[in-house]
Design a protein around this motif. Structure first.
Motif, PDB file in Angstrom:
ATOM      1  N   GLN A   1       0.704  -1.289  -0.048  1.00 19.62           N
ATOM      2  CA  GLN A   1       0.089   0.014   0.091  1.00 19.62           C
ATOM      3  C   GLN A   1       0.737   1.353   0.066  1.00 19.62           C
ATOM      4  N   ALA A   2       1.813   1.299   0.886  1.00 23.57           N
ATOM      5  CA  ALA A   2       2.864   2.487   0.634  1.00 23.57           C
ATOM      6  C   ALA A   2       3.499   2.694  -0.532  1.00 23.57           C
ATOM      7  N   ARG A   3       3.562   1.674  -1.400  1.00 24.14           N
ATOM      8  CA  ARG A   3       4.182   1.794  -2.634  1.00 24.14           C
ATOM      9  C   ARG A   3       3.264   2.019  -3.807  1.00 24.14           C
ATOM     10  N   LEU A   4       2.237   1.364  -3.713  1.00 22.84           N
ATOM     11  CA  LEU A   4       1.253   1.416  -4.671  1.00 22.84           C
ATOM     12  C   LEU A   4      -0.224   1.634  -4.085  1.00 22.84           C
ATOM     13  N   PRO A   5      -0.543   2.937  -3.767  1.00 28.97           N
ATOM     14  CA  PRO A   5      -1.740   3.015  -2.831  1.00 28.97           C
ATOM     15  C   PRO A   5      -3.064   2.246  -3.837  1.00 28.97           C
ATOM     16  N   VAL A   6      -4.017   2.122  -3.056  1.00 26.96           N
ATOM     17  CA  VAL A   6      -5.187   1.368  -3.667  1.00 26.96           C
ATOM     18  C   VAL A   6      -6.595   1.806  -2.803  1.00 26.96           C
ATOM     19  N   PRO A   7      -7.340   2.727  -3.337  1.00 29.80           N
ATOM     20  CA  PRO A   7      -8.556   2.924  -2.615  1.00 29.80           C
ATOM     21  C   PRO A   7      -9.514   1.589  -2.330  1.00 29.80           C
ATOM     22  N   GLN A   8     -10.187   1.724  -1.225  1.00 27.11           N
ATOM     23  CA  GLN A   8     -11.056   0.605  -1.179  1.00 27.11           C
ATOM     24  C   GLN A   8     -12.287   0.526  -2.278  1.00 27.11           C
ATOM     25  N   GLU A   9     -12.664   1.519  -2.872  1.00 27.37           N
ATOM     26  CA  GLU A   9     -13.368   1.482  -4.036  1.00 27.37           C
ATOM     27  C   GLU A   9     -12.828   0.632  -4.975  1.00 27.37           C
ATOM     28  N   ALA A  10     -11.592   0.475  -5.281  1.00 23.38           N
ATOM     29  CA  ALA A  10     -10.902  -0.257  -6.311  1.00 23.38           C
ATOM     30  C   ALA A  10     -11.131  -2.043  -5.799  1.00 23.38           C
ATOM     31  N   LEU A  11     -11.177  -2.318  -4.581  1.00 24.45           N
ATOM     32  CA  LEU A  11     -11.389  -3.663  -4.036  1.00 24.45           C
ATOM     33  C   LEU A  11     -12.769  -3.976  -4.341  1.00 24.45           C
ATOM     34  N   HIS A  12     -13.827  -3.246  -3.979  1.00 27.02           N
ATOM     35  CA  HIS A  12     -15.135  -3.532  -4.364  1.00 27.02           C
ATOM     36  C   HIS A  12     -15.206  -3.587  -5.886  1.00 27.02           C
ATOM     37  N   ALA A  13     -14.841  -2.736  -6.476  1.00 25.12           N
ATOM     38  CA  ALA A  13     -14.886  -3.132  -8.073  1.00 25.12           C
ATOM     39  C   ALA A  13     -14.607  -4.399  -8.631  1.00 25.12           C
ATOM     40  N   ALA A  14     -13.317  -4.648  -8.225  1.00 26.00           N
ATOM     41  CA  ALA A  14     -12.620  -5.925  -8.618  1.00 26.00           C
ATOM     42  C   ALA A  14     -13.238  -7.239  -8.116  1.00 26.00           C
ATOM     43  N   LEU A  15     -13.319  -7.009  -7.083  1.00 24.36           N
ATOM     44  CA  LEU A  15     -14.269  -8.319  -6.165  1.00 24.36           C
ATOM     45  C   LEU A  15     -15.633  -8.671  -6.987  1.00 24.36           C
TER      46      LEU A  15
END
Length: 425
Positions: free
Chosen positions: A275-289
């Protein structure tokens, strides 16, 4: 007409020409080892990799885990590359950039570049494919590349790239001729993808000691299911518990199967570690799942359920899914398997749920013909019918199926691919 191994490749070759030539180029289908493929990669300028690299190994679940990881980073706005194997229907499925399979023309350009760089170095079919994926990812300027190990890990061609983070799914008894006879020896091979100081996500509550020992020896920080992260179903969704806190209200993976939550939890641990290197918002997790799809993994097509599982662990997952589905009618099994797979264990796990099995022969030196498959299943109490090939077995099962029956097609990628060809006609 297939091209000969002695033919000289040209820019005019089609993808089919290249693949036929690669199959004949190396005397062995599999030759584990990194020296040859690494030397060609260095000539191509592919090492060290410019993209952040996630390497994923394991016995089952590595394909869906790799697909989900690439989808998460794509949803987060990163240009992503995904390399998986084997393919189901088209070779192009193995290499995807931003979710789109590579074109024939792009793969042919990559193959030509590899051929010009390799000189006299012999490469296998898989090694050509691995280098082509890395070449295309570099050309496209991907920021993240997700690489699925083909066989084992330590000596697999994918392992020429130093992973910035690694994930190992479950470890079961598969490819024992190459990887060793038990979980400890197989775990040692798979742990070869770990790197010093780089996160190592283990998606088993009780991984083999060989994996833990390898991580300690390499000084790879371990994130372990049940100790450092976990998951739990919550109402219509689920919760992920990680080192820095919890994620609640996550959507269930669109890919069916109880094991998908476990696999997804490991991917989220991998993403969290970077996460520190490649920040990912929670919305991206929802979309991908919510969009996770993968052909041949508990895939429903009309009256058929198709699954590429081919070992005992996969049979257990399939059996559990069938018990959860509780079909109103019979379960009719279409089965085709390779000779080096645990046919007896696979059949034993499915036998209590199956009314009748239609056996299809598979091609090639490793493929079992239907009579040989029937012989290996003898004594399990399964009613069987031997058919010439998978298309005939599927057509026979569909002809006898009542409206409420479920036709389950499984045993191999080759089996499911042949069935999909029939169902798509």
């Amino acid at each position: 007409m297939a091209v000969a191994a002695s033919a000289m490749p040209t820019a005019a070759w089609s993808l089919a020409d290249w693949l036929a030539w690669q199959e004949r180029l190396h005397p062995k289908t599999i030759e584990l080892g990194l020296e040859r493929v690494r030397s060609v990669a260095q000539r191509l300028g592919l090492l060290p990799a410019q993209a952040t690299t996630l390497t994923i190994a394991g016995t089952n679940g590595k394909g869906s885990s790799a697909t989900l990881a690439a989808a998460i980073y794509r949803a987060a706005g990163y240009r992503s590359g995904l390399y998986t194997s084997p393919h189901l229907r088209r070779y192009n499925e193995r290499v995807a950039i931003d979710g789109e399979p590579a074109s024939d023309a792009d793969l042919c350009r990559a193959f030509l570049a590899i051929e010009q760089a390799r000189a006299a170095t012999p490469l296998t079919y898989f090694e050509f494919g691995t280098l082509a994926a890395l070449w295309l990812f570099r050309e496209a300027g991907v920021g993240v590349q997700v690489l699925e190990v083909g066989l084992g890990g330590r000596l697999d061609a994918v392992n020429i790239v130093d992973a910035d983070a690694a994930l190992i799914t479950n470890i079961g008894l598969d490819h024992t001729d190459w990887l060793g006879p038990d979980r400890e020896s197989i775990g040692f091979e798979k742990a070869g993808i770990l790197r010093a100081g780089k996160p190592a996500v283990l998606v088993e509550r009780h991984p083999p000691e060989s994996v833990l020992a390898a991580a300690q020896k390499r000084d790879a920080p371990v994130l372990r299911l049940g100790r450092d992260f976990d998951y739990a179903p919550r109402g219509p969704g689920w919760r992920w518990v990680g080192p820095a806190g919890n994620l609640d209200g996550l959507p269930l993976p669109a890919l069916p199967g109880a094991m998908q939550l476990q696999n997804a939890s490991g991917v989220l641990a991998l993403v969290d570690a970077l996460q520190a290197r490649l920040p990912v918002p929670q919305e991206a997790l929802h979309a991908a799942l919510g969009e996770l799809r993968l052909s041949g993994r508990l895939q429903r097509v009309g009256q058929c359920l198709l699954d590429v599982g081919h070992n005992a662990e996969a049979a257990e997952v399939l059996a559990e899914h069938l018990r959860m589905l509780r079909p109103k009618g019979r379960v009719l099994l279409v089965l085709g398997m390779l000779s080096d797979k645990p046919v007896e264990a696979f059949g034993r796990l499915l036998q209590p749920l199956v009314s009748r099995a239609f056996l299809g022969g598979l091609p090639g030196p490793r493929g079992l013909d239907a009579p040989a498959l029937e012989t290996r299943l003898r004594g399990l109490g399964m009613e069987t019918e031997a058919c010439r090939d998978v298309p005939e077995a599927l057509q026979r099962a569909l002809a006898l199926a009542e409206p409420e029956d479920l036709v389950v097609v499984t045993g191999s990628f080759i089996t499911v691919a042949a069935a999909l060809d029939v169902l798509h006609e």
